[in-house]
Design a protein around this motif. Structure first.
Motif, PDB file in Angstrom:
ATOM      1  N   ILE A   1       5.001  -7.227   3.985  1.00  0.00           N
ATOM      2  CA  ILE A   1       4.610  -8.630   3.968  1.00  0.00           C
ATOM      3  C   ILE A   1       4.583  -9.173   2.537  1.00  0.00           C
TER       4      ILE A   1
ATOM      5  N   ALA B   1      -3.687  -2.516   4.869  1.00  0.00           N
ATOM      6  CA  ALA B   1      -4.601  -3.587   5.268  1.00  0.00           C
ATOM      7  C   ALA B   1      -5.467  -3.219   6.467  1.00  0.00           C
TER       8      ALA B   1
ATOM      9  N   SER C   1       0.827  -1.209   0.000  1.00  0.00           N
ATOM     10  CA  SER C   1       0.000   0.000   0.000  1.00  0.00           C
ATOM     11  C   SER C   1       0.857   1.254   0.000  1.00  0.00           C
TER      12      SER C   1
ATOM     13  N   GLU D   1      11.046   3.261   5.594  1.00  0.00           N
ATOM     14  CA  GLU D   1      10.738   1.863   5.907  1.00  0.00           C
ATOM     15  C   GLU D   1      11.590   1.446   7.097  1.00  0.00           C
ATOM     16  N   GLN D   2      10.933   0.961   8.163  1.00  0.00           N
ATOM     17  CA  GLN D   2      11.688   0.611   9.374  1.00  0.00           C
ATOM     18  C   GLN D   2      12.566  -0.624   9.193  1.00  0.00           C
TER      19      GLN D   2
HETATM   20  C1  LIG Z   1       0.622 -15.409   5.941  1.00  0.00           C
HETATM   21  C2  LIG Z   1      -0.144 -14.429   5.112  1.00  0.00           C
HETATM   22  C3  LIG Z   1      -0.921 -14.883   4.054  1.00  0.00           C
HETATM   23  C4  LIG Z   1      -1.628 -13.989   3.256  1.00  0.00           C
HETATM   24  N1  LIG Z   1      -2.329 -14.457   2.186  1.00  0.00           N
HETATM   25  C5  LIG Z   1      -2.880 -13.582   1.314  1.00  0.00           C
HETATM   26  C6  LIG Z   1      -3.429 -14.028   0.091  1.00  0.00           C
HETATM   27  O1  LIG Z   1      -3.430 -15.220  -0.221  1.00  0.00           O
HETATM   28  N2  LIG Z   1      -3.968 -13.092  -0.748  1.00  0.00           N
HETATM   29  C7  LIG Z   1      -3.953 -11.747  -0.464  1.00  0.00           C
HETATM   30  O2  LIG Z   1      -4.410 -10.928  -1.268  1.00  0.00           O
HETATM   31  N3  LIG Z   1      -3.427 -11.296   0.701  1.00  0.00           N
HETATM   32  C8  LIG Z   1      -2.885 -12.175   1.584  1.00  0.00           C
HETATM   33  N4  LIG Z   1      -2.306 -11.727   2.745  1.00  0.00           N
HETATM   34  C9  LIG Z   1      -2.502 -10.318   3.128  1.00  0.00           C
HETATM   35  C10 LIG Z   1      -1.622  -9.336   2.388  1.00  0.00           C
HETATM   36  O3  LIG Z   1      -0.344  -9.861   2.220  1.00  0.00           O
HETATM   37  C11 LIG Z   1      -1.588  -8.050   3.206  1.00  0.00           C
HETATM   38  O4  LIG Z   1      -2.927  -7.593   3.437  1.00  0.00           O
HETATM   39  C12 LIG Z   1      -0.864  -6.914   2.480  1.00  0.00           C
HETATM   40  O5  LIG Z   1       0.347  -7.362   1.928  1.00  0.00           O
HETATM   41  C13 LIG Z   1      -0.619  -5.820   3.498  1.00  0.00           C
HETATM   42  O6  LIG Z   1       0.061  -4.764   2.881  1.00  0.00           O
HETATM   43  P1  LIG Z   1       0.298  -3.387   3.663  1.00  0.00           P
HETATM   44  O7  LIG Z   1       1.063  -2.505   2.763  1.00  0.00           O
HETATM   45  O8  LIG Z   1      -0.986  -2.885   4.191  1.00  0.00           O
HETATM   46  O9  LIG Z   1       1.124  -3.793   4.973  1.00  0.00           O
HETATM   47  P2  LIG Z   1       2.602  -4.360   5.182  1.00  0.00           P
HETATM   48  O10 LIG Z   1       2.978  -5.316   4.137  1.00  0.00           O
HETATM   49  O11 LIG Z   1       2.644  -4.796   6.599  1.00  0.00           O
HETATM   50  O12 LIG Z   1       3.504  -3.090   4.973  1.00  0.00           O
HETATM   51  C14 LIG Z   1       3.626  -2.077   5.928  1.00  0.00           C
HETATM   52  C15 LIG Z   1       5.080  -1.618   5.904  1.00  0.00           C
HETATM   53  O13 LIG Z   1       5.196  -0.441   6.676  1.00  0.00           O
HETATM   54  C16 LIG Z   1       6.344  -0.527   7.499  1.00  0.00           C
HETATM   55  N5  LIG Z   1       6.083   0.328   8.662  1.00  0.00           N
HETATM   56  C17 LIG Z   1       5.026   0.258   9.508  1.00  0.00           C
HETATM   57  N6  LIG Z   1       5.109   1.226  10.430  1.00  0.00           N
HETATM   58  C18 LIG Z   1       6.227   1.926  10.148  1.00  0.00           C
HETATM   59  C19 LIG Z   1       6.851   3.066  10.744  1.00  0.00           C
HETATM   60  N7  LIG Z   1       6.326   3.687  11.812  1.00  0.00           N
HETATM   61  N8  LIG Z   1       7.990   3.526  10.185  1.00  0.00           N
HETATM   62  C20 LIG Z   1       8.524   2.945   9.082  1.00  0.00           C
HETATM   63  N9  LIG Z   1       7.994   1.852   8.492  1.00  0.00           N
HETATM   64  C21 LIG Z   1       6.848   1.364   9.019  1.00  0.00           C
HETATM   65  C22 LIG Z   1       6.471  -1.992   7.837  1.00  0.00           C
HETATM   66  O14 LIG Z   1       7.782  -2.324   8.198  1.00  0.00           O
HETATM   67  C23 LIG Z   1       6.038  -2.638   6.515  1.00  0.00           C
HETATM   68  O15 LIG Z   1       7.123  -2.817   5.650  1.00  0.00           O
HETATM   69  C24 LIG Z   1      -1.578 -12.603   3.550  1.00  0.00           C
HETATM   70  C25 LIG Z   1      -0.793 -12.133   4.605  1.00  0.00           C
HETATM   71  C26 LIG Z   1      -0.070 -13.026   5.382  1.00  0.00           C
HETATM   72  C27 LIG Z   1       0.796 -12.514   6.490  1.00  0.00           C
END
Ligand SMILES: Cc1cc2nc3c(=O)[nH]c(=O)nc-3n(C[C@H](O)[C@H](O)[C@H](O)COP(=O)(O)OP(=O)(O)OC[C@H]3O[C@@H](n4cnc5c(N)ncnc54)[C@H](O)[C@@H]3O)c2cc1C
Length: 517
Positions: free
Chosen positions: A38, A477, A11, A30-31
């Motif tokens: 993920i 997410a 995201s 990015e921390q």
């Molecule tokens: C085991 C597993 C299976 C899954 N299976 C599926 C699937 O089959 N299909 C599907 O569509 N989705 C699946 N998902 C869900 C999907 O992967 C996640 O919803 C999505 O990748 C989340 O993305 P995000 O960017 O919101 O969060 P994240 O990927 O968590 O990214 C957030 C980032 O921000 C960074 N961050 C946070 N706070 C700070 C801060 N204060 N300072 C600096 N950096 C920071 C973190 O280090 C991280 O890198 C799965 C997830 C998991 C864990």
């Protein structure tokens, strides 16, 4: 406009790329030492596994995820492979027939297994078709689509506040058949009593169980595709990050944002973990809602209503316990060549969910899944070898013991159970990585790791993208109902559209003011 983005997961990265492409000055903090959140891939001894996602919706031609890739100009870099998953239950297995038996082969199979529920099965599939048509119409622009949407919705309007359990009781009497449709709620760690019933058909799309199920047929609206991303999700992240850097944006790793600066209700920038202050016109934050609004901001800067409705009540999934193996044989022969199979070992899904919510880990006895990405992407393992992921849902915080002390014992227990269905896993292991909820917390910077983000809930909404602080937007997410990879991308796209619209209307107002002076 100077933009700071917190987090380089799908995201944060998508938001940053879209803004950088629009010509804004973007910096991502990015921390973690590696990008991708993920959606990153782990490598060891020539094997590669994804941290999370396996199968994703909406990434085929003209679908919402693909349109975002096209907007970013990277569509040709992301290849998908039509995917499906098998489901195993103690008394039966839902396995696609060798010869395709039509769109509704599962429906006919369920009637054979549960003849007493034949009428209910028909009722369910009628609702199923309506819901999928509604989703198709929802994505369509224009007044005619809106009118059709309304007319389609009318007959099921009375069911809009039904819980998943109500829908199940309306359609099926047999608890085993109910488990087929609500089994997936184990992933959400959400009781069928609070999960919205009408989302059940969406998360049980027939095309998920057989890649031959057509997505366009008859007079129906388009159904979402379900695909695997070739060579893992890191391909997606690398392509998106390529756009950020090409457009002059920067990504700084090993740098957490520890505070958001607020002045007169407006976000002014951030303080990073090295103590430095960075000013910005806009901050786009991904990650945890509680971490953002209670730690990086503090409740005193936010309206009580906002904290009570969205933050105190925040309802998210729990975490996972995961074992990655590199093996020198093909374990997919034990799941009919399927890259992905869910093994449900209990029909009492609600009980497992309650235990997980209490901090009790089931040690594999309630079920697990086996994902073998090298089946669809052979490059993820050395020739003739396979990358295998075995995982199951698990509580963040154990009521007895801690993950570090228990992880070796519990990985053996999980593999003991997995080997009953996929023999040879341990004998053929060449390398292994165990990931506990603690590892996921470190990877994501969450105090409570929520593997699927916020959960669809009958009464609790996810926090909105536009925060009460001017110039601060929330993506990811925990700002979508069950984000997922493509939800993260399309959510970011929506946020960027909202931001740009707001910015343009401000500019227009300013221009108008200066003209009228
Ligand atoms: C085991 C597993 C299976 C899954 N299976 C599926 C699937 O089959 N299909 C599907 O569509 N989705 C699946 N998902 C869900 C999907 O992967 C996640 O919803 C999505 O990748 C989340 O993305 P995000 O960017 O919101 O969060 P994240 O990927 O968590 O990214 C957030 C980032 O921000 C960074 N961050 C946070 N706070 C700070 C801060 N204060 N300072 C600096 N950096 C920071 C973190 O280090 C991280 O890198 C799965 C997830 C998991 C864990």
């Amino acid at each position: 406009m100077k933009v700071i983005v917190i987090g380089s997961g799908i995201s944060g990265a998508t938001s940053a790329a879209l803004l950088a492409k629009e010509g804004h000055s973007v910096i991502v903090y990015e921390q973690h030492e590696k990008i991708g959140g993920i959606t990153a891939t782990i490598e060891q001894d020539g094997y590669r596994w994804d941290w999370g996602q396996m199968i994703v919706p909406d990434l085929s031609d003209n679908e919402p995820g693909r349109l975002v890739l096209e907007k970013l100009g990277i569509s040709e870099k992301i290849k998908t492979i039509k995917g499906y998953r098998e489901n195993y239950f103690p008394d039966f297995r839902i396995r696609k027939p060798q010869k395709f038996k039509g769109i509704y082969w599962r429906k006919e199979y369920f009637k054979e297994l549960f003849p007493e529920d034949a009428k209910g099965i028909d009722k369910y599939y009628k609702i199923y078709n309506r819901i999928h048509d509604l989703t198709g119409l929802f994505n369509k622009p224009g007044l005619l689509a809106k009118l059709k949407l309304f007319l389609k919705f009318l007959p099921i309007m009375g069911k809009k506040n039904w819980s998943a359990q109500q829908l199940m009781d309306y359609c099926f009497s047999n608890k085993k058949l109910q488990a087929v449709f609500i089994g997936i709620l184990a992933d959400y760690v959400a009781s069928p009593e609070v999960f919205p019933g009408l989302i059940i058909p969406i998360i049980n799309a027939e095309s998920q169980y057989d890649e031959r199920v057509p997505l366009d047929y008859g007079k129906h609206e388009h159904r979402s595709s379900w695909t695997f991303i070739e060579n893992g999700c890191i391909e997606l992240i690398n392509a998106i990050v390529g756009v950020i850097t090409k457009c002059g944006g920067k990504i700084i790793t090993n740098m957490a944002v520890s505070k958001i600066l607020i002045e007169s209700g407006k976000g002014k920038g951030v303080i990073t973990s090295d103590g430095k202050v960075h000013e910005a016109d806009v901050v786009v934050a991904s990650g945890g809602a509680k971490e953002l609004f209670l730690d990086l901001i503090e409740a005193k800067y936010l309206p009580n209503d906002f904290i009570n409705t969205y933050i105190n009540n925040l309802f998210t999934t729990e975490s996972v316990f995961m074992v990655h193996l590199g093996v020198d044989y093909d374990p997919s022969v034990h799941q009919n060549g399927a890259a992905l199979c869910y093994y449900y070992l209990t029909y009492d899904i609600n009980e497992s969910i309650k235990e997980c919510q209490k901090g009790i880990y089931h040690e594999g006895k309630d079920g697990f899944l086996v994902y073998i990405p090298s089946v669809h992407s052979p490059n993820m393992a050395p020739p003739g070898h396979h990358a295998v992921t075995v995982y199951t849902i698990a509580p963040n915080n154990l009521i007895n013991g801690n993950w570090e002390d228990k992880k070796e014992e519990w990985s053996e227990k999980l593999l003991d159970i997995a080997e009953k269905h996929v023999p040879g896993l341990r004998e053929h292991t060449k390398t292994k990585i165990i990931l506990t909820p603690e590892d996921f917390k470190n990877r994501t910077y969450l105090k409570h790791h929520a593997f699927g983000g916020t959960v669809p809930h009958l009464t609790i909404p996810p926090p909105p993208h536009k925060s009460p602080i001017e110039g601060l937007w929330f993506v990811g997410a925990q700002s979508e109902t069950y984000g997922g990879v493509i939800g993260g991308m399309t959510g970011a796209d929506n946020v960027v559209k909202m931001m740009l619209k707001e910015m343009n209307s401000k500019t227009t107002k300013q221009t108008f003011k200066s003209f009228s002076k």
